[in-house]
Design an enzyme around this catalytic site. Structure first.
Site: not given
Ligand code: PLP
Ligand code: COI
Length: 339
Positions: A183, A219
């Protein structure tokens, strides 16, 4: 402050009272400090500015019916941030310090946690950056970690209503052996042009295909993908996507609810067989997908014709939200309840 309209919040930045910081120097992290300063004073040759040494996280806190604040799965975010640090050679922050900083950030901004029933939440944004000067391409020796929080509403304007996605085959957000599983800011920079194009075309997000063969679903721009058929939840296994904590949680909830789970490569053609589709993430929660258009190939896959989410997506959404809000028991210990 009294002017916040909790029920109509967008997903954006609102200034809160404090952010929490710690700095890494000479082999150790400093004591956590709270500040109201929204700016950073860093060296112009800092590695975060030149070579993308930057990782962030996203998690949420909710107010329950009992008035208590609940933070969802913060340990997973701490671990994923460590993984991102290993991915781009940054100093890892210990899990305990991450968790302490999250709790402090939420407690010190308690008045910004949206009330129970508003549908809104407190979005928690941890950030870790390389701050010391380098001109050659090398990792920094010094780092800053900070957390700010901001109250948010739904990421997509539709909320829990089906939304359209688009496949744009001439863009990738990540490379086959690149940094897609971390991330880090660079992945989001790489997604901005395609994301803008999607919005201009009337879609809420891009759905990426695998960057090597352009054959499998990867995704969505800000969230993982899943499809539902025959009472089974199917989600892509790919080495170029972010391991979503929401997706991981939904797979566990499926098991708890007697719904099948398959994590495997999902060929684009299989979209035609799904009864429901959705994208999931902290910001997106579950956003049901109305349809997916593969514009260059002139194909369209439709999942909702009546503007409503399907039954399995709805069941999962309600279950997840109930655990986050404390309306239902938390059998897996996902929630930290603040005292
Ligand atoms: N994929 C991407 C590219 C994202 O930015 C996010 C957001 O966090 C997710 C997936 C979902 O991850 P999470 O469920 O941990 O927020
Ligand atoms: C999240 O779901 O926390 C993300 O980071 C997605 C987006 C705001 C970058």
């Amino acid at each position: 402050m009294s002017t916040i309209d909790w029920g109509n919040l967008a997903f954006g930045y609102i200034k809160t009272d404090y952010n929490i910081r710690t700095h890494y120097k000479d082999g150790k992290w400093s004591e956590l400090e709270a500040t109201s300063d929204e700016t950073l004073n860093i060296h112009m040759a800092a590695t975060c500015l030149h070579y993308g040494q930057e990782a962030f996280e996203g998690l949420k806190a909710f107010t329950g019916k009992d008035g208590k604040i609940r933070i969802f799965r913060m340990r997973e975010n701490a671990l994923r941030m460590q993984s991102s640090c290993r991915g781009i050679l940054m100093q890892e922050l210990p899990v305990e310090i991450f968790e302490e900083a999250v709790v402090k950030a939420v407690k010190m901004n308690e008045r910004f946690v949206p009330p129970y029933g508003s549908g809104a939440s407190l979005y928690i944004r941890p950030l870790l950056i390389g701050t010391s000067a380098q001109v050659g391409v090398k990792p920094a020796a010094e780092y800053t970690f900070l957390i700010f929080v901001t109250p948010v509403g739904p990421y997509f304007k539709e909320g829990f209503k089906p939304t359209p996605l688009v496949i744009l085959r001439s863009y990738d957000r990540a490379a086959p052996h690149g940094t897609g599983t971390y991330k880090i800011g660079g992945n989001y920079a790489a997604s901005l042009v395609a994301g803008n194009k999607a919005h201009e075309m009337g879609y809420s997000a891009v759905l990426y295909l695998d960057p090597k063969e352009k054959k499998y679903i990867d995704e969505g721009g800000p969230a993982n993908f899943f499809g539902i058929k025959n009472n089974t939840y199917i989600t892509p296994d790919s080495s170029s996507i972010l391991p979503s904590i929401t997706n991981m949680s939904l797979m566990q909830l499926c098991k708890d609810l007697g719904i099948g789970v398959e994590k495997r490569p999902v060929p684009e053609d299989e979209l035609a067989t799904f009864e429901e589709a959705g994208i999931c993430g902290t910001a997106a929660v579950i956003s049901p997908v109305e349809r997916i258009d593969d514009v260059e190939e002139n194909k369209s896959y439709v999942f909702s014709k009546d503007g409503k989410a399907g039954p399995v997506s709805t069941k999962l959404y309600e279950k997840l939200r109930a655990i986050q809000n404390g309306d239902e028991p938390d059998p897996h210990g996902w929630v930290t309840v603040l005292g």
